[in-house]
Design a protein around this motif. Structure first.
Motif, PDB file in Angstrom:
ATOM      1  N   MET A 189      40.543  41.055   9.797  1.00  0.00           N
ATOM      2  CA  MET A 189      39.409  41.825  10.303  1.00  0.00           C
ATOM      3  C   MET A 189      39.126  42.943   9.309  1.00  0.00           C
ATOM      4  O   MET A 189      40.049  43.568   8.782  1.00  0.00           O
ATOM      5  CB  MET A 189      39.752  42.400  11.685  1.00  0.00           C
ATOM      6  CG  MET A 189      38.771  43.397  12.255  1.00  0.00           C
ATOM      7  SD  MET A 189      39.281  43.850  13.946  1.00  0.00           S
ATOM      8  CE  MET A 189      38.332  45.365  14.162  1.00  0.00           C
ATOM      9  N   GLY A 196      37.828  46.700  19.988  1.00  0.00           N
ATOM     10  CA  GLY A 196      37.706  45.301  19.610  1.00  0.00           C
ATOM     11  C   GLY A 196      38.964  44.780  18.941  1.00  0.00           C
ATOM     12  O   GLY A 196      39.389  43.643  19.168  1.00  0.00           O
ATOM     13  N   ALA A 220      41.356  41.638  19.884  1.00  0.00           N
ATOM     14  CA  ALA A 220      41.533  40.568  18.900  1.00  0.00           C
ATOM     15  C   ALA A 220      42.993  40.329  18.550  1.00  0.00           C
ATOM     16  O   ALA A 220      43.372  39.209  18.202  1.00  0.00           O
ATOM     17  CB  ALA A 220      40.745  40.907  17.633  1.00  0.00           C
ATOM     18  N   CYS A 221      43.810  41.372  18.621  1.00  0.00           N
ATOM     19  CA  CYS A 221      45.201  41.278  18.173  1.00  0.00           C
ATOM     20  C   CYS A 221      46.176  40.888  19.283  1.00  0.00           C
ATOM     21  O   CYS A 221      47.175  40.220  19.020  1.00  0.00           O
ATOM     22  CB  CYS A 221      45.656  42.601  17.568  1.00  0.00           C
ATOM     23  SG  CYS A 221      44.700  43.155  16.150  1.00  0.00           S
ATOM     24  N   SER A 251      44.102  34.809  16.693  1.00  0.00           N
ATOM     25  CA  SER A 251      44.489  36.214  16.778  1.00  0.00           C
ATOM     26  C   SER A 251      44.405  36.892  15.413  1.00  0.00           C
ATOM     27  O   SER A 251      44.745  36.311  14.385  1.00  0.00           O
ATOM     28  CB  SER A 251      45.921  36.317  17.308  1.00  0.00           C
ATOM     29  OG  SER A 251      46.340  37.657  17.378  1.00  0.00           O
ATOM     30  N   ALA A 284      36.837  38.533  11.269  1.00  0.00           N
ATOM     31  CA  ALA A 284      35.900  39.444  11.934  1.00  0.00           C
ATOM     32  C   ALA A 284      35.476  40.532  10.965  1.00  0.00           C
ATOM     33  O   ALA A 284      36.261  40.971  10.116  1.00  0.00           O
ATOM     34  CB  ALA A 284      36.542  40.063  13.173  1.00  0.00           C
ATOM     35  N   ASP A 337      32.570  41.768  16.952  1.00  0.00           N
ATOM     36  CA  ASP A 337      33.237  41.251  18.144  1.00  0.00           C
ATOM     37  C   ASP A 337      34.475  40.494  17.699  1.00  0.00           C
ATOM     38  O   ASP A 337      34.865  40.537  16.538  1.00  0.00           O
ATOM     39  CB  ASP A 337      32.309  40.364  18.978  1.00  0.00           C
ATOM     40  CG  ASP A 337      32.674  40.377  20.464  1.00  0.00           C
ATOM     41  OD1 ASP A 337      31.884  40.884  21.264  1.00  0.00           O
ATOM     42  OD2 ASP A 337      33.775  39.902  20.810  1.00  0.00           O
ATOM     43  N   THR A 338      35.088  39.777  18.647  1.00  0.00           N
ATOM     44  CA  THR A 338      36.361  39.113  18.396  1.00  0.00           C
ATOM     45  C   THR A 338      36.199  37.605  18.533  1.00  0.00           C
ATOM     46  O   THR A 338      35.084  37.082  18.642  1.00  0.00           O
ATOM     47  CB  THR A 338      37.412  39.598  19.404  1.00  0.00           C
ATOM     48  OG1 THR A 338      37.069  39.102  20.705  1.00  0.00           O
ATOM     49  CG2 THR A 338      37.457  41.120  19.452  1.00  0.00           C
ATOM     50  N   HIS A 339      37.331  36.909  18.574  1.00  0.00           N
ATOM     51  CA  HIS A 339      37.325  35.466  18.783  1.00  0.00           C
ATOM     52  C   HIS A 339      36.657  35.082  20.098  1.00  0.00           C
ATOM     53  O   HIS A 339      36.214  33.945  20.269  1.00  0.00           O
ATOM     54  CB  HIS A 339      38.764  34.940  18.778  1.00  0.00           C
ATOM     55  CG  HIS A 339      39.645  35.547  19.813  1.00  0.00           C
ATOM     56  ND1 HIS A 339      40.338  36.726  19.606  1.00  0.00           N
ATOM     57  CD2 HIS A 339      39.945  35.169  21.073  1.00  0.00           C
ATOM     58  CE1 HIS A 339      41.023  37.031  20.686  1.00  0.00           C
ATOM     59  NE2 HIS A 339      40.793  36.110  21.596  1.00  0.00           N
TER      60      HIS A 339
END
Length: 537
Positions: A275, A289, A293-294, A304, A431, A456-458
């Motif tokens: 990211m 975010g 994500a993590c 992740s 990301a 944003d994330t996954h």
């Protein structure tokens, strides 16, 4: 320095019995396993407690020929049905998933140890995909007209046919998304599915098989086999396509065997996902975010984020916000929505996380928060962890941890960030965070990853079902989701028909060749030049 994380554990109100499933509830599900009576069993373990859940029958390679025979017989009838009828089953799956969500969320939590909110993300993704394919399959599978060689005198059509029997090799971490979610497009395309479940999460997939039956899927079209690599590899001998999700190491073994058998495969493998936080971000939004994500599913998902590259201008502010939000995460094992993060799945996963963190610290890394096991919560709980100063020689720098651990690195420019993100043989997702969507989109196009989210994330990637997902490099090949995910389990047939062949006044290849061997090449040369001038495709 490690910080104390909030938790929701109360031994008096959260007893071991909470995670013990009643035999009468489990027995009908276990009866759906493709396995002969008297076979060996495997004990699945509740990650929250370490206690056994159920003795799950194991499929052997000897069980597979009969299962494949029944699947092929069912598939021939299923493929003959109109696409609209097959799609109607998926719509009912969508409705039943939402109606019965409490039951399956309990199962997912008990088997995987994830927080209920993360379990719901799986359910929501599958319901979303079921609706997408139900409403789009007819158009995506329809014959496509193509221009023939002779324009109005010939025409072509491209047809899509189901491959036949498809194997879906599902890992333990996301049984709903990577099991049922991958089976649905294969089914609506007209295939049968042999679904290989990991013994740890077999109950969830057996529940899904029951759900499909209640939604109207004919018998034998989806069968659940349970076992490890031996059964997965043996399945390749009985199918026409295989989809595998797992580690890069295992995926290469699957690909080699599939190549020997001539079976096409879709592989989604490991990821060391990155990211980038640009200097113009809203730091609090980016930190929030990053936490999602993590630490979703305790970091046990291929999408992740494990590397964060932050512009030096906002590094201190971002890291402070990230640490504050990470420290505030509530850890717990309740079958409710109070916990922000759950447990790792078992001892092997815990050992890997501990080893990566200890190795990083031994090479000079700093733990900003986390870095501790939490046996007071359960045997496999580990605190969400933020590291800095992780050197290249540390395992956590390049290897996938697959746990709640992220490393933060400073960068001085966009170019440096992109170079660092691409410095990996893995390329699954990534990301980019920046106030400028145009800048973020341009940067995303430079990142070597199968899918990139901006701001944003996954979750954004998974929720955008029309967008295909998959890796590049050591992260695999092939795609799930979108039309590409549907087409993975089909083969194309081109049918080109020429008009006016019969009779002396026709115009076609026969008449052209009758012009004589010294004439027809010149005639076709003129035709090709004319079509070029008219810009005909």
């Amino acid at each position: 320095m490690a910080h104390e994380h909030a938790d929701l554990h109360d031994p008096e109100t959260d007893p071991l019995a909470t995670y013990v499933l009643e035999p009468d509830d489990v027995r009908p599900l276990l009866g759906r396993v493709v396995a002969a009576a008297g076979h060996a069993t495997a004990a699945s373990i509740a990650p929250f407690t370490g206690a056994p859940i159920a003795a799950v029958p194991l499929t052997t390679p000897a069980d597979l020929p009969d299962a494949a025979r029944r699947a092929r017989a069912a598939q021939r009838l299923w493929a003959a049905r109109p696409v609209a009828e097959r799609a109607a089953v998926l719509l009912r799956v969508h409705d039943l998933l939402l109606e019965r969500q409490s039951d399956v969320l309990d199962l997912v939590q008990v088997e995987t140890g994830k927080a209920r909110g993360h379990a719901w993300e799986e359910l929501g993704e599958v319901a979303n995909a079921a609706r997408y394919y139900a409403l789009r399959a007819r158009r995506l599978l329809a014959p496509r007209a193509v221009r023939g060689l002779w324009g109005p005198f010939s025409r072509g059509r491209v047809l899509r046919h189901p491959l036949g029997v498809v194997a879906v090799l599902t890992p333990w971490n996301y049984p709903l998304s990577l099991g049922l979610g991958d089976a649905l497009p294969a089914l609506v395309a007209g295939n049968a599915v042999l679904l290989r479940a990991d013994p740890q999460t077999a109950l969830t997939l057996l529940w899904c098989a029951e759900l499909l039956e209640d939604a109207g899927l004919p018998a034998d079209l989806l069968q659940v086999v349970v076992g490890g690599p031996d059964v997965g590899m043996a399945l390749l001998e009985h199918v026409d396509h295989a989809g595998f999700t797992g580690s890069t190491r295992s995926g290469r073994v699957v690909a080699q065997r599939a190549g020997e058998l001539g079976v096409p495969v879709t592989l989604e493998l490991g990821g060391k996902n990155a990211m980038y936080v640009a200097e113009d971000v809203d730091v609090e939004a980016a930190a929030e975010g990053a936490v999602r994500a993590c630490f979703g599913s305790a970091g046990q998902l291929c999408a992740s984020v494990e590397r964060i590259y932050v512009r030096e201008e906002v590094r201190d502010e971002f890291v402070a916000a990230l640490v504050r939000r990470t420290t505030a995460l509530r850890l717990g094992s309740g079958l409710d929505y109070r916990a922000d993060m759950g447990s790792l799945v078992g001892p092997a996963q815990l050992a890997r996380v501990v080893e990566h963190v200890e190795d990083a610290v031994g090479h000079g890394a700093t733990v900003l928060t986390g870095g501790e096991q939490r046996p007071d919560l359960g045997p496999y709980f580990y605190e969400p962890t933020v590291l800095t100063d992780v050197p290249p020689e540390a395992r956590a720098h390049r290897e996938e941890t697959f746990g709640p651990v992220v490393a933060v690195y400073p960068v001085a420019s966009d170019d440096e960030a992109v170079a660092a993100m691409n410095d990996s043989d893995l390329g699954l997702v990534a990301a980019v965070w920046t106030r400028s969507t145009a800048r973020g989109t341009a940067l995303a196009a430079r990142v070597r990853a199968g899918a990139v989210s901006v701001n944003d994330t996954h979750q954004l990637l998974w929720g955008s079902v029309g967008a295909p997902l998959g890796g590049v490099g050591a992260s695999g090949h092939g795609r799930r989701h979108g039309r590409e995910g549907l087409w993975e389990t089909t083969w194309t047939q081109s049918v080109v028909a020429q008009r006016g062949v019969h009779g002396s006044r026709g115009l076609g290849m026969r008449q052209v060749h009758e012009l004589g061997s010294d004439v027809w090449p010149r005639a076709l040369t003129r035709l090709l030049r004319l079509e070029r001038a008219l810009r005909l495709p």
